[in-house]
Structure formats: C-alpha cells, structure tokens
Write an enzyme that holds these catalytic residues in place. Sequence first.
Site: not given
Length: 516
Positions: A294, A345
């Site tokens: 991610s 993220h």
Amino acid sequence: MVFRQDYLYWKTIEQLVVVHQFRIVQISQNQSEVWLESAKKKGPSLIRLLRYDLDWGNWMKRDMEDTARKVDTVRKKQYKRNLDALNVYVSTYPPVDEWSDRVSEPLVIGSKGQTNLQTVVVHSENVQTTLQSLSALLQVDLAIETEGFLYDYSVIESLKNRVIGVTNQRVKQEKDIFTYGKPYFTYVFIFIQVIMFALLELKGGSTDTENLIAFGAKENFLILQGEWWRFFAPIVLHIGMFHLLMNTMALYFLGTAVERIYGRYRFLLIYLLAGFAGTLASFVFSPSVSAGASGAIFGCFGALLFFGVVHPSLFFRTMGSNVLIVIAINLMIGFIVPVVDNAGHIGGLVGGFIASAVVHLPRQKRYMKRLAALVLTLVLTIGMLYLGFKVQPASGDPRYAVTIAKDHIEAGEINEAYQVLTEVNDKDLQAEYYFYLSYTEFELGKLEEAKKHLEIVTSKLPDLHEGHYNLALVYTELKEYDKAKSSIEQAISLDPDNDDYHSVLEEINDLSEGSE
C-alpha cells in the site's frame, strides 16, 4: 472587408496558439468557432472565438447566455470553484441595434458568481482598440498587422494550416508523454508478491502474525534490533487474499500508468523509495506489525501528483480529478478503519512525490530542482530515522515499553523488564501493558500489585485465558482459594484442552481442602 475579418479571426487564433501556447479545446466543423484554453495563472482560462457577422443584439444576448452556461458546465466538470472565460465575436459590422451595454460588464452565472463571461466584439470599426483590450485581458501581446495588408484567401489558409499543424504536433507530444516507457517492473512486482503470498500460505498462513514476521513484515522492535531490511520486505507481503487482490489490482492500473510516464528505471526507484517511506512512517507512528504494497502504491499516486505539478493542464484534462478523489477516499478510509495503516499510506504518498521530484520526468533535466528534492529526501529520512530509533524508544511510550519488556522477559531479565514498564507515564494504558507488568510483579513477589493489574486485564480482555490463569496463580499465592478456583475455571472454559490449567485446578482444590 470579409477577408479582413477572416484574417483577424485566424491571426488572433494563430497568435494565441502558436506564439503564446494556448491550447485548442474544440473547433467546429466549419472552423468558424474555436475554444481555447489558457495555461496562464492570470486572465481567463477559457477563450471562445466566433467568426460570425452579427445582425441583431438579441441574438448575441442569447448566444452569450448559452456560452456562459457551457462554461459553467466545464467549471463543474473540472471541480473548479471559479472560472473566468472570454467570449470574442469577430464580425464585419456591429449589430444594427443597441448592444454595447450587454458587453460592458461580465455575464455572471451561479448564485455566488462562480462563472464569469467577458464578451468582446471585434468589428471593422474598432479593430485597433479591441486588439489592445484583448491583449490586456489575455495578458499577451497580440502582434497583428491590420493596416496596408493584403487579406487574400491564401494568407488565411496558411494561418489555418499553421494553427492546425502546431495543434496536431502538440497532441502527438502529449500522447508521447503517456507512452514513454513500457511496463516491466510493475509485472515483476506483481509476480513477486503473488509468489510470496503463496509461500506465506504454505508456511503457516498469510494472516499468522508470527509467520508474517518470519518472512519480513514490519515489526518495530526487530527493526530497532538492527533488521533494517524490514523497511523493504513488507512491500511484497500481504495479509489475506482480499489484501493481495486489492493491492494487485491497484498496482496493475497505477503501476503501469506511472511506468509508462516515467520509464521503467525511474518507476523502480519511485516504487522502492515510496515503499521504504511508507514503512518508515509506519515504524515511527504505528506499533503494529504491518505488511503490504500500500505504501508503494500510494507512492504511485504521489508520482501522478508530481506529474500534475509539472503538467497541470494535461493532468486535469486526463486523470487529475479521478486521482484526487481516489486519494481522498483512501485516506478517509484509513482514518475511519482502525486496522488500516494510514501512516504508511501517507508516508508512501509523500515519498512517491519527492522521489518523483528527484528522478523527474523523462527529457527534463532540471538539475537544481532535482538536487533540492534529493536534499529534502535525505533530511526527511534522517529526521524520521532519528525519531524512530532514538526518540520513540526513550519516550516512555507503552507500545515500545511492552516490546522491550517482552525481550527482557524472554532473556530472563525480570528486573530490567519491570523497570522499563514502570517508567511508562501514559494514563490510557492497554491491557497488554498490564498483563506483562503483572507478570514481572508476580515474579518479583509483588503480589498485591500483580493482582490489581491482572484484574484490570481480565476486565478489559475477558476472553484472554492466560489472564485468568495468571490471576488464579496470584490468588493462590495470596491464599484466596475461592477466587483462585473461579479464575482457573474461567481459564479452563476458554481453553478446555490445556492440561496445565486442569493441574492447577486440582492443586487449588487440594490447598482449599487443606486450609479448612
């Protein structure tokens, strides 16, 4: 006279497109209407030029209103708060009735005046003054010769051909930007993460924490112990099939797009640096074991955002709005869903943006800007590493205290573990903290403290059979046999096959009977 106005019409377009880099958005089939887009920060963003011999002012009024509505539609599609546009009529003569009042002020659309349409009429009687007004409005110098010039058909055709030729060339250049490289490393990373997922499943499961750690998942204490490679290994590890499928799909679509724009080796650096940045941010701000691509995938978003900074008009005409919306949705999910590592993220997003600034887009040298981005990368990396390795472990944070204490306990260093845990000053402590603190207290003979803390553990985590078992042992040492029996029976109900628990129950029963 007609040729003269045709010349003015095409010469104005030629000046704006060829000389001042305006972009043709749309051109009508008969080429009498052209929409242009300006890349300038000041002045109108959209320019509509219409070669039409005006007759009545009412027709012009209706056309202006229709044009303003079209501009407002563009504003909404581009998610812009405000949009200024310029509407230019090139006519042989002005309308026969009163019309000047209609163009004296911009036509405003929207309750808050979001869309403004300024109209200018260029006709044979006001050429020079109107060209000066257009130059001022558009923030350009329209060098158009209007006196003593032969306005024949060949000159006009030459202007048309030049405008269309330059436009076609720019369209080709824009297409080349999106096809600079062919995806290669995107497929390599997809292959690697699928293979690693299969190995995880074969060796004990991709959702098993110990198995993930064994394969290289981010685990803060092990990184503190020197296992630096855990900053990179999590990029190819995934927790569960759904996690793998979502990240593989995202990598396929985003990775191929970024690799086509930047080329394979720039993409490789961006992806790895973004993955590292995501893991580093997670290391600093999240104590949980984590894995997944991610952070690196958000780095692809960061690369697209950097592309948007370099080519803002092209970015928003193609993918910009969708990219911003997807980023916002994913970050929002990260703040709402606790299990999502949003620190990773955000770290990946920032890392991908800065890495893109370091490698920059193909065919663009920009050495000083790239050097500045490299210096910023080094400063941020060193600062984050300092936070992670020096500040956080010494901050009294219970997350780190528990991790360090567990290592001391495994080494038999109970006093050291107790000291680390008691230095924590956080008032909102988790059950895990109290569990290990009570263990050290029991081993050091601090039974009353151990009892108090284990009662907190069993109230916060009633399904933790180890907590009930340890509490039974403490009650036994304190000769509170009824409570000890109740606690061990609770542990047995949660883990009925544990022979040690049954042995302790028998021992408590014997001690209870002997005390009567």
